[in-house]
Design an enzyme around this catalytic site. Structure first.
Site, PDB file in Angstrom:
ATOM      1  CE1 TYR A 103      -3.871   2.102  -0.080  1.00 16.92           C
ATOM      2  CE2 TYR A 103      -3.400   2.722   2.189  1.00 16.92           C
ATOM      3  CZ  TYR A 103      -4.132   2.882   1.025  1.00 16.92           C
ATOM      4  OH  TYR A 103      -5.135   3.822   0.970  1.00 16.92           O
ATOM      5  CG  LEU A 104      -0.287   5.526  -0.118  1.00 11.18           C
ATOM      6  CD1 LEU A 104       0.618   6.190  -1.149  1.00 11.18           C
ATOM      7  CD2 LEU A 104      -1.310   4.691  -0.841  1.00 11.18           C
ATOM      8  CB  CYS A 105       3.896   1.652   4.089  1.00 10.33           C
ATOM      9  SG  CYS A 105       2.981   2.479   5.404  1.00 10.33           S
ATOM     10  CG  ASP A 106       5.864  -2.449  -0.238  1.00 12.83           C
ATOM     11  OD1 ASP A 106       7.066  -2.192  -0.394  1.00 12.83           O
ATOM     12  OD2 ASP A 106       5.403  -3.605  -0.298  1.00 12.83           O
ATOM     13  CE1 TYR A 163      13.077   1.561   2.444  1.00 11.08           C
ATOM     14  CE2 TYR A 163      12.006  -0.533   2.855  1.00 11.08           C
ATOM     15  CZ  TYR A 163      13.113   0.278   2.941  1.00 11.08           C
ATOM     16  OH  TYR A 163      14.265  -0.185   3.526  1.00 11.08           O
TER      17      TYR A 163
END
Length: 209
Positions: free
Chosen positions: A147-150, A153
């Site tokens: 999601y937005l974290c991955d 990153y």
């Protein structure tokens, strides 16, 4: 030779879904109060939970600050520890963001590598932090969740040739306070900078001969 101050950028995310208050941004603000020592210029930013904003903001941060390291912090509703993420993934982004958007290709950088690893040895950082006697457990993961974290990153790793890190924190009070998370981030990032410096020292030594 006197070293200049080292720029370090740390980001947290804004609210989304059931996270009306995003623990990652609260933790980053606590870190800002604590600082990273006299020789580090710490810059903190809150990033909206939107794919397109991530794609414009993160390269902009690298351009503006030429940081030694960028650390992104995100919240995971499933986390019960502070998690160091080893790598970012390029494909599989199907979840809609805050503006009800997801990339048509479901990927971060079309034609980019499937995964990019951080140049920082997260196992070494985890071991070191675990010996400091913090009241926070730190663990390792290879899956930042697609999601937005991955997505953030991977975007950052691609931009920086691996000079980025990602830390997942649990929601506030489950089990840690904002202060505990801030202190944990401080310790983790100080160790990351140390590990990064030593690994680069070795690389530079090889290049000088």
């Amino acid at each position: 030779m006197e070293r200049g101050r080292r720029p370090v950028v740390v980001t947290g995310f804004g609210p989304f879904g059931e996270h009306a208050v995003n623990a990652s941004w609260i933790a980053v603000q606590e870190l800002k109060k604590l600082g990273l020592g006299d020789d580090v210029d710490l810059h903190v930013y809150e990033i909206p939970v939107e794919y397109q904003k991530v794609q414009s903001i993160i390269p902009g941060l690298w351009k503006e600050h030429s940081p030694q390291l960028v650390v992104h912090v995100g919240v995971s509703g499933m986390a019960t520890t502070v998690i160091l993420e080893k790598c970012g993934h390029n494909e599989g982004y199907k979840g809609l963001d805050n503006s009800r958007f997801c990339p048509r290709s479901h990927c971060c950088v079309e034609g980019g590598p499937k995964c990019i690893d951080s140049v920082i040895d997260m196992d070494a950082v985890c071991k070191r932090v675990s010996t400091l006697g913090l009241d926070v457990t730190v663990t390792i993961s290879k899956d930042a969740g697609r999601y937005l974290c991955d997505f953030a990153y991977y975007t950052s790793l691609y931009q920086s040739h691996g000079r980025s890190a990602f830390v997942h924190v649990p929601p506030l009070g489950k089990p840690y306070t904002a202060e505990q998370l801030g202190r944990a981030l401080q310790a983790i990032i100080e160790e990351m900078l140390d590990v990064l410096e030593h690994s680069e020292g070795k690389i530079n030594c090889r290049h000088e001969h």
